[in-house]
Design a protein around this motif. Structure first.
Motif, PDB file in Angstrom:
ATOM      1  N   ARG A   1      57.437 -78.332   5.302  1.00  0.00           N
ATOM      2  CA  ARG A   1      57.647 -77.233   4.358  1.00  0.00           C
ATOM      3  C   ARG A   1      58.941 -77.335   3.558  1.00  0.00           C
ATOM      4  NH1 ARG A   1      55.361 -72.945   3.364  1.00  0.00           N
ATOM      5  NH2 ARG A   1      56.453 -72.378   2.910  1.00  0.00           N
TER       6      ARG A   1
ATOM      7  N   ARG B   1      58.684 -62.980   4.573  1.00  0.00           N
ATOM      8  CA  ARG B   1      57.999 -64.269   4.569  1.00  0.00           C
ATOM      9  C   ARG B   1      58.172 -65.016   3.249  1.00  0.00           C
ATOM     10  NH1 ARG B   1      52.174 -62.653   7.357  1.00  0.00           N
ATOM     11  NH2 ARG B   1      53.036 -61.429   9.095  1.00  0.00           N
ATOM     12  N   LEU B   2      58.689 -64.341   2.246  1.00  0.00           N
ATOM     13  CA  LEU B   2      58.910 -64.951   0.933  1.00  0.00           C
ATOM     14  C   LEU B   2      60.346 -65.401   0.726  1.00  0.00           C
ATOM     15  CD1 LEU B   2      56.836 -62.447  -1.227  1.00  0.00           C
ATOM     16  CD2 LEU B   2      56.113 -64.674  -0.352  1.00  0.00           C
TER      17      LEU B   2
ATOM     18  N   THR C   1      55.738 -70.875  10.624  1.00  0.00           N
ATOM     19  CA  THR C   1      54.297 -70.857  10.406  1.00  0.00           C
ATOM     20  C   THR C   1      53.885 -69.692   9.510  1.00  0.00           C
ATOM     21  OG1 THR C   1      53.953 -71.867  12.587  1.00  0.00           O
ATOM     22  CG2 THR C   1      52.059 -70.803  11.550  1.00  0.00           C
ATOM     23  N   ALA C   2      54.557 -68.550   9.672  1.00  0.00           N
ATOM     24  CA  ALA C   2      54.216 -67.358   8.892  1.00  0.00           C
ATOM     25  C   ALA C   2      54.817 -67.381   7.491  1.00  0.00           C
ATOM     26  CB  ALA C   2      54.695 -66.101   9.630  1.00  0.00           C
ATOM     27  N   HIS C   3      55.761 -68.279   7.241  1.00  0.00           N
ATOM     28  CA  HIS C   3      56.454 -68.308   5.955  1.00  0.00           C
ATOM     29  C   HIS C   3      55.473 -68.576   4.825  1.00  0.00           C
ATOM     30  CE1 HIS C   3      59.339 -69.948   2.911  1.00  0.00           C
ATOM     31  NE2 HIS C   3      60.041 -68.918   3.361  1.00  0.00           N
ATOM     32  N   GLU C   4      55.542 -67.773   3.729  1.00  0.00           N
ATOM     33  CA  GLU C   4      54.559 -67.834   2.661  1.00  0.00           C
ATOM     34  C   GLU C   4      55.126 -68.178   1.299  1.00  0.00           C
ATOM     35  OE1 GLU C   4      52.518 -64.150   2.560  1.00  0.00           O
ATOM     36  OE2 GLU C   4      51.721 -64.295   4.610  1.00  0.00           O
TER      37      GLU C   4
ATOM     38  N   ARG D   1      55.416 -58.087   4.322  1.00  0.00           N
ATOM     39  CA  ARG D   1      55.396 -59.533   4.071  1.00  0.00           C
ATOM     40  C   ARG D   1      56.597 -60.025   3.290  1.00  0.00           C
ATOM     41  NH1 ARG D   1      50.927 -60.482   0.600  1.00  0.00           N
ATOM     42  NH2 ARG D   1      51.299 -62.711   0.890  1.00  0.00           N
TER      43      ARG D   1
END
Length: 503
Positions: free
Chosen positions: A119, A66-67, A87-90, A63
């Protein structure tokens, strides 16, 4: 913890204390590094798709990508892949997003743009490179991209390759301070002027619109705008600017110079303006510039030194603007010689330039095209009694230096010859900068005369063009130094980069 690239990393707990996916029961040294360090390493990969592939290394890496605080997708990425990545970006916020596409269409960009709008917290850069030629044929021919409202973005740069752009009719770009639109074709029921005015962009400070179509009329009302640059807006016929805080206005090549077109109408109200670069059509009968009591810098349309009737019309754009002002602290003036035989052309300087505002600093750029420019320079300088500093640059032109040829002694550019003999006293001129010299005889003659005219000269800086051979440069510099007087400090005398090297 602040990284070298300016990004501030947020301390986060390790995402996994598990193994490396290989069954060894221990992590390698790289995976043992803190998350913020690993994220910094992933940023160095530049291409976000490469960073995403590291997720297969182990659960520790699954992950991390995604950060990332910023995402970059070079040309060739599938739009669906960009959608999935966004969409997956966290990360708590997505600071910056840069996407490059090749021969893009509205349909190929539309899927991911609304996701980005929700976002993004800082900058968007979208560049569509086109392989076609003929912008006029492409303008508006591939539909329109609907720009969603970026409520949190601080800067947006769009270069769309002339595909259409429809701005939102509702919503507020609440944090947008900089907007640059390049190669767009304006579409939609909402006008671009409304979209960039204060109700929709309350803190906008920097606006650039260049090389674009569809803006027949542009009206902006802004209380926050500080700088605005409009360049090559094809078909612009009406411009209205109401900007109480505006400091710099640059308008270049937006209005048709063909008199068969309707006269453009301009109304400018910018009482705090400091710099006006109006390198375009100017007719005071149809163009109102308002009060500019704080103006310090003025740049005008280029002046043709020699030419036929049509050049007289072009020169009027410059002279009419100059006549509007009595006092300008700093003036930017360009003198242009056509790269051709000018024997049968009219000398236009004495007919058109009869008065200049009172100025203390002049930036004079000369497109010489191989011609002697002593007479035209003398004509301008004799109207500058209060001049304190002169910056003169030769050869501001797109013509390759090797293609420039010196004109013969019989060329009309050597006339009138009075500049070589008439007296001129520049009793306030203390500093002179001369750039991009080629080491020619007429350049040396002008420099010699400048030493004669400037009776209180203190400092002279000279740079030579990089094409000048070393032996020629040495002799030319020695010659210039021989013109000097005690008390004058000469600096420079080195090579300058060519325009091609700078581009």
């Amino acid at each position: 913890m602040e990284h070298r690239d300016g990004e501030i990393a947020v301390k986060r707990p390790n995402l996994s204390d598990g193994g490396d996916g290989g069954g060894s029961g221990s992590e390698d040294r790289l995976s043992a590094l803190p998350d913020d360090v690993l994220i910094h390493i992933l940023l160095k990969l530049l291409d976000t798709t490469f960073a995403a592939r590291t997720s297969v290394l182990s659960t520790r890496w699954r992950r991390l990508w995604r950060l990332l605080p910023r995402l970059y997708f070079p040309a060739g990425n599938d739009p669906q892949r960009i959608c999935l990545a966004l969409t997956a970006h966290e990360a708590p916020t997505l600071c910056n997003l840069e996407v490059r596409v090749m021969d893009g269409t509205p349909d190929s960009v539309a899927p991911w743009l609304p996701i980005a709008a929700r976002r993004l917290s800082r900058g968007l850069c979208l560049i569509n490179s086109v392989t076609h030629s003929g912008s006029e044929d492409m303008a508006g021919g591939r539909g329109a991209l609907e720009l969603p409202c970026f409520e949190s973005a601080t800067s947006i740069f769009l270069s769309l390759g002339y595909i259409g752009l429809a701005v939102p009719s509702s919503g507020v770009f609440a944090r947008l301070t900089g907007l640059e639109l390049n190669r767009i074709t304006v579409h939609g029921p909402c006008t671009l002027g409304d979209a960039v005015s204060s109700p929709c962009c309350p803190v906008l400070q920097y606006l650039v619109i260049s090389d674009s179509w569809g803006l027949g009329s542009f009206t902006i009302h802004s209380e926050s705008l500080l700088e605005m640059k409009l360049t090559y807006l094809r078909g612009l016929q009406q411009l209205t600017v109401m900007a109480s805080a505006l400091k710099l206005l640059d308008v270049s090549s937006c209005f048709a110079t063909d008199l068969s077109y309707d006269q453009p109408v301009v109304n400018i109200s910018a009482p705090q303006l400091l710099t006006l670069l109006w390198r375009d059509v100017y007719d005071p009968r149809f163009m109102q510039l308002g009060k500019m009591e704080n103006l310090q810098w003025l740049g005008t349309y280029p002046l043709m030194v020699y030419g036929q009737y049509e050049y007289k019309v072009l020169n009027s754009f410059c002279t009419r603007l100059l006549q509007r002002f009595e006092l300008i602290q700093n003036l930017i003036l360009m003198l242009v010689y056509r790269p051709e035989d000018i024997t049968n052309h009219h000398y236009l300087m004495e007919q058109h330039i009869t008065r200049l505002p009172y100025i203390t600093f002049m930036v004079m750029n000369i497109v010489a095209s191989g011609h002697s420019f002593g007479a035209s320079s003398f004509h301008v300088l004799r109207m500058c009694a209060g001049l304190r500093k002169l910056s003169l640059t030769v050869g501001v032109t797109t013509i390759p230096v090797e293609e420039e040829t010196a004109c013969p002694s019989s060329c009309a550019c050597h006339q009138p010859p009075n500049w070589k003999t008439d007296e001129l006293v520049l009793s306030c001129l203390r500093e002179v900068e001369i750039h991009n010299l080629r080491g020619t005889e007429h350049e040396a003659a002008l420099v010699k005369r400048l030493f004669d005219w400037a009776t209180v000269l203190e400092k002279v800086t000279v740079t030579l063009h990089c094409s000048v051979a070393p032996n020629v440069a040495k002799g030319f510099c020695q010659r210039l130094q021989s013109f000097s007087r005690p008390g004058i400090r000469m600096e420079g005398l080195h090579f300058s980069k060519s325009s091609r090297d700078k581009s």
